[in-house]
Scaffold this motif. Structure first.
Motif, PDB file in Angstrom:
ATOM      1  N   GLU A  18      -2.652   1.350  -8.365  1.00 16.29           N
ATOM      2  CA  GLU A  18      -4.092   1.071  -8.528  1.00 16.29           C
ATOM      3  C   GLU A  18      -4.264   1.448 -10.060  1.00 16.29           C
ATOM      4  O   GLU A  18      -4.016   2.244 -10.701  1.00 16.29           O
ATOM      5  N   THR A  19      -5.149   0.234 -10.572  1.00 14.83           N
ATOM      6  CA  THR A  19      -5.366   0.331 -11.927  1.00 14.83           C
ATOM      7  C   THR A  19      -6.755  -0.272 -12.182  1.00 14.83           C
ATOM      8  O   THR A  19      -7.531  -0.519 -11.333  1.00 14.83           O
ATOM      9  N   SER A  20      -7.316  -0.334 -13.378  1.00 14.22           N
ATOM     10  CA  SER A  20      -8.438  -1.007 -13.754  1.00 14.22           C
ATOM     11  C   SER A  20      -8.434  -1.704 -14.845  1.00 14.22           C
ATOM     12  O   SER A  20      -7.333  -1.521 -15.624  1.00 14.22           O
ATOM     13  N   ILE A  21      -9.072  -2.979 -14.851  1.00 18.58           N
ATOM     14  CA  ILE A  21      -9.042  -3.922 -16.071  1.00 18.58           C
ATOM     15  C   ILE A  21     -10.468  -3.868 -16.551  1.00 18.58           C
ATOM     16  O   ILE A  21     -11.252  -4.573 -15.792  1.00 18.58           O
ATOM     17  N   GLY A  22     -10.828  -3.387 -17.631  1.00 19.13           N
ATOM     18  CA  GLY A  22     -12.256  -3.191 -17.866  1.00 19.13           C
ATOM     19  C   GLY A  22     -12.927  -2.388 -16.881  1.00 19.13           C
ATOM     20  O   GLY A  22     -12.606  -1.215 -16.559  1.00 19.13           O
ATOM     21  N   ASP A  23     -14.221  -3.180 -16.391  1.00 18.47           N
ATOM     22  CA  ASP A  23     -14.808  -2.399 -15.116  1.00 18.47           C
ATOM     23  C   ASP A  23     -14.300  -3.026 -13.824  1.00 18.47           C
ATOM     24  O   ASP A  23     -14.966  -2.412 -12.913  1.00 18.47           O
ATOM     25  N   TYR A  24     -13.161  -3.562 -13.794  1.00 14.95           N
ATOM     26  CA  TYR A  24     -12.730  -3.973 -12.407  1.00 14.95           C
ATOM     27  C   TYR A  24     -11.818  -3.220 -11.909  1.00 14.95           C
ATOM     28  O   TYR A  24     -10.711  -2.626 -12.597  1.00 14.95           O
ATOM     29  N   ARG A  25     -11.897  -2.850 -10.647  1.00 14.01           N
ATOM     30  CA  ARG A  25     -10.763  -1.778  -9.822  1.00 14.01           C
ATOM     31  C   ARG A  25      -9.678  -2.961  -9.654  1.00 14.01           C
ATOM     32  O   ARG A  25      -9.996  -3.899  -8.847  1.00 14.01           O
ATOM     33  N   VAL A  26      -8.574  -2.731  -9.895  1.00 20.98           N
ATOM     34  CA  VAL A  26      -7.370  -3.590  -9.457  1.00 20.98           C
ATOM     35  C   VAL A  26      -6.547  -2.679  -8.397  1.00 20.98           C
ATOM     36  O   VAL A  26      -5.621  -1.731  -8.810  1.00 20.98           O
ATOM     37  N   PRO A  27      -6.534  -2.843  -7.038  1.00 23.47           N
ATOM     38  CA  PRO A  27      -5.777  -2.112  -6.146  1.00 23.47           C
ATOM     39  C   PRO A  27      -4.227  -2.344  -6.178  1.00 23.47           C
ATOM     40  O   PRO A  27      -3.753  -3.581  -6.836  1.00 23.47           O
ATOM     41  N   ARG A  28      -3.546  -1.533  -5.858  1.00 24.39           N
ATOM     42  CA  ARG A  28      -1.945  -1.625  -6.000  1.00 24.39           C
ATOM     43  C   ARG A  28      -1.552  -3.133  -5.256  1.00 24.39           C
ATOM     44  O   ARG A  28      -2.340  -3.338  -4.011  1.00 24.39           O
ATOM     45  N   ASP A  29      -0.606  -3.654  -5.629  1.00 20.52           N
ATOM     46  CA  ASP A  29      -0.013  -4.904  -4.997  1.00 20.52           C
ATOM     47  C   ASP A  29      -1.007  -6.235  -5.293  1.00 20.52           C
ATOM     48  O   ASP A  29      -0.716  -7.157  -4.729  1.00 20.52           O
ATOM     49  N   THR A  30      -2.001  -6.352  -6.022  1.00 20.42           N
ATOM     50  CA  THR A  30      -3.071  -7.321  -6.269  1.00 20.42           C
ATOM     51  C   THR A  30      -2.117  -8.208  -7.159  1.00 20.42           C
ATOM     52  O   THR A  30      -1.526  -7.801  -8.330  1.00 20.42           O
ATOM     53  N   VAL A  31      -2.268  -9.462  -6.899  1.00 20.22           N
ATOM     54  CA  VAL A  31      -1.723 -10.392  -7.817  1.00 20.22           C
ATOM     55  C   VAL A  31      -2.696 -10.453  -8.960  1.00 20.22           C
ATOM     56  O   VAL A  31      -3.896 -10.982  -8.693  1.00 20.22           O
ATOM     57  N   VAL A  32      -2.352 -10.722 -10.184  1.00 17.31           N
ATOM     58  CA  VAL A  32      -3.177 -10.683 -11.510  1.00 17.31           C
ATOM     59  C   VAL A  32      -2.690 -11.951 -12.216  1.00 17.31           C
ATOM     60  O   VAL A  32      -1.577 -12.250 -12.415  1.00 17.31           O
ATOM     61  N   TRP A  33      -3.815 -12.890 -12.199  1.00 21.39           N
ATOM     62  CA  TRP A  33      -3.468 -14.067 -13.232  1.00 21.39           C
ATOM     63  C   TRP A  33      -4.218 -13.901 -14.400  1.00 21.39           C
ATOM     64  O   TRP A  33      -5.704 -13.516 -14.589  1.00 21.39           O
TER      65      TRP A  33
END
Length: 145
Positions: A18-33
Motif C-alpha cells: 500500500e502506498t500513495s501517489i500525491g493525494d491518492y491512496r494506492v492499495p497493494r496489488d493495484t495495477v498502475v498505468w
C-alpha cells in the motif's frame, strides 16, 4: 522523445505494498498505468508543451545538458525510470543519432511531390494505436553528390 511520446501509456506496474501517489491512496496489488502523454504534455510542467524547443533541456549558453536531478529532466520519462527502465534506451539513443547523421550526410529526403499535402507533424494529429504514428506519407530519397 517528449514531444511525440511514441508510447502514450507506459507498461503497467503493480503496487507491491500500500502506498500513495500525491493525494491518492494506492492499495497493494493495484495495477498502475503511467500516462506518459499526459506527463509529457502537461502545460504546468512544460509551459508550452506543443512547441518543439530542445533548448529547454540545455543550460544557459546551450553547451551543457540539464543534470538528471533537474525538475524538467525528472518529468521526461520517454524510456521509463528506475529498475524497469527500457533496456534499449542507450541503444535507441545512440543508434538514432548515428542513423540520422549518416542519412543527413548521404541522402536528400524530400516529399514525393511538392503538390502533395504533407501530413501534420503535430503530435496531437497522430493516430493512436499501441503506439502513436503519423498519417501515411511518401518521400523521395536521392543520393547526395
Amino acid at each position: 522523445f517528449r514531444y511525440t511520446t511514441v508510447l502514450p501509456l507506459a507498461i503497467p506496474h503493480k503496487a507491491l505494498c500500500e502506498t500513495s501517489i500525491g493525494d491518492y491512496r494506492v492499495p497493494r496489488d493495484t495495477v498502475v498505468w503511467c500516462n506518459l502523454w499526459g506527463l509529457h504534455h502537461d502545460a504546468h510542467i512544460w509551459g508550452d508543451p506543443f512547441t518543439f524547443r530542445p533548448e529547454r533541456f540545455l543550460l544557459p549558453g546551450g553547451k551543457e545538458v540539464l543534470a538528471a536531478d533537474h525538475p524538467l529532466r525528472k518529468c521526461l520519462l520517454a524510456f521509463s525510470a528506475g529498475p524497469r527502465v527500457c533496456l534499449g534506451e542507450m541503444f535507441a539513443q545512440t543508434r538514432m543519432l548515428l542513423l540520422l547523421g549518416m542519412l543527413m550526410q548521404r541522402v536528400n529526403i524530400l516529399p514525393e511531390s511538392t503538390r502533395q499535402q504533407q501530413p501534420s507533424y503535430d503530435a496531437r494529429d497522430m493516430k493512436l494505436g499501441g503506439v502513436l504514428f503519423p498519417a501515411p506519407f511518401k518521400v523521395r530519397v536521392t543520393e547526395r553528390e
